[in-house]
Design an enzyme around this catalytic site. Structure first.
Site, mmCIF file in Angstrom:
data_model
loop_
_atom_site.group_PDB
_atom_site.id
_atom_site.type_symbol
_atom_site.label_atom_id
_atom_site.label_comp_id
_atom_site.label_asym_id
_atom_site.label_seq_id
_atom_site.Cartn_x
_atom_site.Cartn_y
_atom_site.Cartn_z
ATOM 1 N N CYS A 31 -55.003 -5.692 -31.096
ATOM 2 C CA CYS A 31 -55.430 -5.570 -32.883
ATOM 3 C C CYS A 31 -54.805 -6.341 -33.937
ATOM 4 C CB CYS A 31 -53.142 -4.146 -32.264
ATOM 5 S SG CYS A 31 -52.522 -4.077 -33.639
ATOM 6 N N CYS A 34 -51.400 -6.041 -35.524
ATOM 7 C CA CYS A 34 -50.631 -6.614 -34.817
ATOM 8 C C CYS A 34 -50.242 -8.278 -35.203
ATOM 9 C CB CYS A 34 -50.493 -7.066 -32.939
ATOM 10 S SG CYS A 34 -50.634 -5.370 -32.780
#
Length: 302
Positions: A31, A34
């Site tokens: 991600c 993230c």
């Protein structure tokens, strides 16, 4: 920052949130956002210096936990307090918005510092360092004037040391709200009892006079309450509660329940700080407090 799995979730998240807010960051290695928010969250955790705890959960590896929280996309952050989710947000927010989110829920730095000072003060008092305890309690209320527990401990200690003028100065900032805060009201009742005895030149003679009136008429509640106030003023707490119980056994509602309210105030005053115990254990109750609490319940409920 701690990596959490199903094995340590109960300890690191649920139990930890009972005393410190826990921010759970659901993420995954693939991600991109993230990787942006992760370092920001770690920086904010350092900046907040213990005001909350940050944990990370890999939503790919811990799918059971992700499903339990209903995670639909990542990054998603969930804040837990007292074992329950209370708020959250999705996406890679900038640092300012993360802090604004946290500030709605986590204690202010002053609250955390004051609570730590209060705990250290009680430790110092247990070790016999009275002046050290006073200094820490004073610093606690200066740091966080809304910490009623620290103020209660400070005023109580000053009264125990018979520094009544200093106690009144420390109590003055909360006197307006004392009627609505039980433990503060208890201190106020103790101080008023002490003030009422300032004109009593010979306490023993006054006690004998009141006892004679009570012997002549056991329903002389005014004299019995005056005796209880005299005993309370001189820190003879158990005899004072005994006199109040005598009133309650005969007339529970006397003088707008003044005897019951004063009895409860004494219980607040004499209850010692709870001893430290292992997590999950209940600290033992002081035997005198436990006994007189039971006696009050027995009389009031009879």
């Amino acid at each position: 920052m701690i990596n959490v799995t199903i094995e340590n979730f109960e300890t690191e998240v649920i139990e930890a949130s009972m005393h410190t807010p826990v921010l759970v960051d659901f993420w995954a290695p693939w991600c991109g956002p993230c990787k942006v928010i992760g370092p920001l969250l770690e920086k904010v955790e350092i900046d907040y210096a213990g005001r909350f705890k940050l944990v990370k959960i890999d939503s790919d590896q811990e799918q059971q936990l992700a499903q339990a929280f209903g995670i639909k996309s990542i990054p998603t952050c969930v804040l837990l307090m007292n074992g329950q989710p209370v708020d959250g947000f999705m996406g890679a927010l900038p640092e300012g918005q993360i802090k604004a989110f946290l500030d709605k829920h986590v204690p202010a730095a002053e609250e955390v510092e004051a609570a730590a000072e209060e705990a250290e003060a009680l430790d110092a008092l247990a070790e016999g360092d009275v002046e050290g305890a006073l200094a820490k309690l004073q610093h606690a209320v200066d740091t966080d004037p809304n910490n009623d527990d620290a103020r209660f401990d400070l005023v109580k200690l000053l009264l125990e040391l018979e520094r009544d003028d200093d106690a009144k100065v420390a109590f003055a900032p909360v006197i307006a709200k004392s009627a609505a805060v039980r433990r503060l009201d208890s201190l106020n009742r103790w101080m008023k009892a002490r003030d009422a005895q300032d004109m009593v030149a010979d306490p023993e003679a006054r006690a004998a006079e009141l006892q004679a009136k009570i012997a002549a008429n056991k329903r002389d509640f005014d004299s019995r309450f005056a005796l209880a106030q005299l005993l309370l003023a001189h820190s003879q707490f158990v005899p004072a509660m005994d006199e109040l119980l005598e009133i309650l056994m005969r007339d529970k509602a006397w003088n707008e329940e003044l005897a019951r309210k004063t009895f409860i105030a004494i219980l607040d005053i004499i209850e010692p700080p709870k001893p430290k115990v292992a997590e999950g254990q209940v600290p033992p109750e002081d035997p005198t407090v436990a006994t007189y609490r039971r006696r009050l319940s027995s009389v009031v409920l009879s």
